[in-house]
Design a protein around this motif. Structure first.
Motif, short mmCIF file in Angstrom:
data_model
loop_
_atom_site.label_atom_id
_atom_site.label_comp_id
_atom_site.label_asym_id
_atom_site.label_seq_id
_atom_site.Cartn_x
_atom_site.Cartn_y
_atom_site.Cartn_z
N ARG A 1 -5.63 -5.04 2.68
CA ARG A 1 -5.78 -3.94 3.63
C ARG A 1 -6.04 -4.46 5.04
O ARG A 1 -5.54 -3.92 6.02
N LEU B 1 -1.46 10.63 -0.31
CA LEU B 1 -2.79 10.44 -0.87
C LEU B 1 -3.60 11.73 -0.79
O LEU B 1 -4.31 12.09 -1.75
N PHE C 1 0.82 -1.21 0.00
CA PHE C 1 0.00 0.00 0.00
C PHE C 1 0.86 1.26 0.00
O PHE C 1 0.62 2.17 -0.79
N ASN D 1 -7.54 2.45 1.22
CA ASN D 1 -6.27 3.03 1.67
C ASN D 1 -6.12 2.89 3.18
O ASN D 1 -7.09 2.81 3.92
N ASP E 1 -2.00 -0.76 -6.35
CA ASP E 1 -2.95 0.09 -7.08
C ASP E 1 -3.41 -0.59 -8.37
O ASP E 1 -2.60 -1.16 -9.11
N GLN F 1 -0.32 8.30 3.63
CA GLN F 1 -1.62 8.96 3.76
C GLN F 1 -1.50 10.44 3.37
O GLN F 1 -2.40 10.99 2.71
#
Length: 638
Positions: free
Chosen positions: A524, A573, A507, A587, A513, A570
């Motif tokens: 996840r 993102l 991730f 995510n 992706d 994060q």
């Protein structure tokens, strides 16, 4: 995640019975004193410490954990693991005609259920994803899974400064001339008792009766040039440095454990330890010339002494020398390879020889988890037919606290070895993960991870109630006042974190992706478990001098970097979403309190992070750099 919880699996689907002895009534001694009893059987903690007979009114020694129980419980773990491996090999053979992910060619593993041969496909890059965690890799590549492996993630490499050496730094020479220490009987006896209490219960590699005779001889006659004097000096050198497990956890800056570099009582202990080490060092050469049990023991203790000083490279060198000495002794004493039921040795000597083998093996494997050292361990299963050592002939009805503690110590030792077997399989599995995996390889990784989680669950459910700990649901766990339970709980946290770590990298580096949503959702879930157990390991930080300090710092650094990587991903993102990218529901979100958890852990272990040995101070710099990068990135992206 609830489906992976071992506690939930314990009552459904596990064939391993759990030895339990829950007592609600206090023993007679605690009842008379009107104090809380821990209900440990056959002897509670108070009676065991006072060396008095522990009697319960509610039973007649029912539910004792005997030597036979120990072997049965450990054999259950081994049988469960073997059964799961056979099942996985059958699944692999059913998939043998699947196309290679690299070139599309088809491979035919020319391997039956018991064959060890391997036939590569026409592809020049073999597809290792079909191999099980205990199967040999075609390239036989085992990569360390410590801090450096996480620093290699793209998200961290692009946000952190070039990494410093995190396993070696120059330290003061330990072979400088020192005066002789006090070698009176009172001093040697005190250190002998301290060694037995703090170390022998975790690594039973010495004959305690023989050790006491050696101590008496040295106290009465002074140090000679024998290997026995070398061994006594090493026992004392280690005992001086060892500290009692505090049984409590602190989160304040007033940490009671001082650094060896500080000029105080701990500095005096360090000098005394070096005085005993200087005696041993001058005799290690003599020990290496001998093919004796004492020679192997001396080299093992030398490695343990170096681990107390957080010098892992020197420790690894001496554990390797101990492995060579053990093999030389094996070829000299047992040329036919009979190491189990040899009539030329006493049962106790046989137990010591086997315990030495597994302590060396366990020590080398633990260092190979963190260090980029070459080749397989010098001690391996090639010449040893057992997966676990055979405990001494313990009585079926132990009648003394000493016998009870011996059984408890041996069960702990065997449980640790079982955990090491699992960790070795996890290292092999993670080493075979492709740098840029395909969707099919990720799918296979999910299957292998589920299989390994089942084995970890089997290890957990096989623990008897004397070592039971509850598996937490969140980010906080009860602190264990018993040192053995504390270590086993930390082993469980490490197993659960390591088995799910590859999914965090998928991730944070964006490798997953565009893959199937179901695969992303499952990945996840594993990645979230990894973050949970990183937080749990950071919450269980206790700073006191023992041989595992270096591993503790490495574990803390790895967990901190994993959480920082998730935080940085994060932030990345958010930047992309601000630029118009479509958000995705799979995510990762870092735990809200991860930064404060890392700071608390660093503060708790501050004395050891301040030392110059073993890359400790460099680890602290790397953690602080990760925290600074995360906070700066958060401020920048809002």
């Amino acid at each position: 995640m609830a489906s992976q919880d071992p506690a939930a699996r314990q009552g459904a689907g596990s064939n391993a019975p759990v030895v339990r002895f829950r007592g609600s009534s206090a023993c007679e001694k605690c009842r008379l004193r009107k104090t809380k009893c821990d209900n440990r059987r056959p002897s509670c903690g108070f009676c065991l410490k006072r060396r008095v007979t522990c009697v319960y009114q509610d039973d007649n020694n029912a539910g004792l954990v005997t030597g036979e129980d120990i072997l049965q419980a450990v054999n259950r773990v081994a049988n469960l693991i073997e059964a799961q491996q056979r099942e996985q090999r059958q699944q692999q053979q059913q998939q043998q005609w699947m196309p290679c992910a690299s070139c599309g060619s088809r491979s035919t593993p020319a391997r039956g259920p018991t064959s060890q041969s391997w036939s590569p496909s026409a592809c020049s890059q073999p597809d290792n994803a079909n191999l099980g965690p205990s199967d040999p890799s075609p390239c036989e590549t085992v990569r360390p899974q410590g801090v450096e492996s996480v620093l290699g993630w793209q998200i961290l490499a692009s946000n952190l400064p070039p990494s410093l050496c995190l396993f070696d730094q120059p330290v003061a020479e330990a072979n400088q001339p020192y005066s002789l220490p006090d070698m009176s009987y009172s001093q040697l006896s005190r250190l002998e008792s301290k060694y037995i209490e703090f170390l022998h219960t975790k690594n039973p590699i010495l004959d305690l009766n023989e050790l006491h005779r050696m101590v008496l001889h040295v106290a009465e006659n002074g140090p000679d040039w024998s290997t026995k004097t070398c061994l006594v000096a090493l026992v004392c050198a280690i005992a001086v440095l060892s500290e009692a497990y505090p049984g409590t956890i602190t989160r304040s800056g007033a940490q009671s454990t001082p650094s060896l570099d500080q000029d105080d009582e701990s500095g005096a202990d360090a000098k005394l330890s070096l005085q005993f080490w200087n005696i041993a060092l001058k005799r290690l050469g003599y020990a290496m010339r001998e093919n004796s049990v004492e020679a192997v023991q001396s080299l093992v203790l030398a490695g343990i002494w170096y681990m107390h000083r957080m010098e892992p490279l020197e420790a690894w060198k001496h554990f390797n020398l101990a492995g060579a000495a053990w093999n030389t002794l094996r070829l000299t004493r047992f040329p036919l390879g009979d190491l189990i039921d040899n009539t030329d040795t006493t049962p106790n000597e046989h137990t010591i020889l086997q315990a030495l083998y597994f302590t060396i093996w366990k020590s080398e494997c633990e260092l190979r988890l963190e260090l980029p050292v070459p080749g397989p361990p010098l001690i391996n299963n090639t010449y040893f037919p057992l997966a676990f050592p055979q405990p001494p002939r313990l009585g079926s009805q132990p009648s003394t606290p000493e016998a009870s503690e011996s059984e408890r110590s041996w069960y702990y030792y065997l449980t640790e070895i079982a955990a090491r077997h699992l960790l070795n399989r996890l290292v092999q599995m993670n080493s075979e993960c492709a740098d840029t995996p395909t969707e099919r390889q990720v799918s296979l990784l999910i299957g292998r991870t589920e299989m390994m989680q089942a084995q970890i669950s089997d290890w957990y459910t096989s623990l008897p109630s004397i070592f039971h700990f509850a598996v937490p649901d969140g980010y906080d766990a009860d602190f264990q006042s018993d040192h053995m339970i504390f270590v086993l709980q930390h082993r469980y946290f490490t197993l659960r974190e390591l088995v799910s770590r590859p999914f965090v990298r998928l991730f944070v580096d964006g490798l997953i992706d565009g893959m199937d949503p179901l695969i992303r959702a499952r990945a996840r879930s594993f990645a979230s478990e990894c973050m949970q157990f990183c937080m749990l390991k950071l919450s269980q930080t206790v700073a006191y001098r023992h041989q595992g300090n270096w591993y503790l710092l490495r574990s803390m650094t790895t967990s901190s970097l994993i959480l920082a990587a998730v935080h940085l991903a994060q932030c990345r993102l958010r930047e992309r979403e601000a630029a118009g990218a479509t958000p995705t529901s799979e995510n990762l979100m870092p735990p809200e309190a991860w930064i404060s958890r890392v700071k608390d852990a660093v503060e708790s272990a501050q004395p050891f992070f301040d030392e110059t040995s073993g890359g400790a101070s460099n680890m602290k710099q790397m953690i602080l750099a990760a925290l600074e990068a995360a906070q700066q990135r958060s401020a920048w992206c809002g």
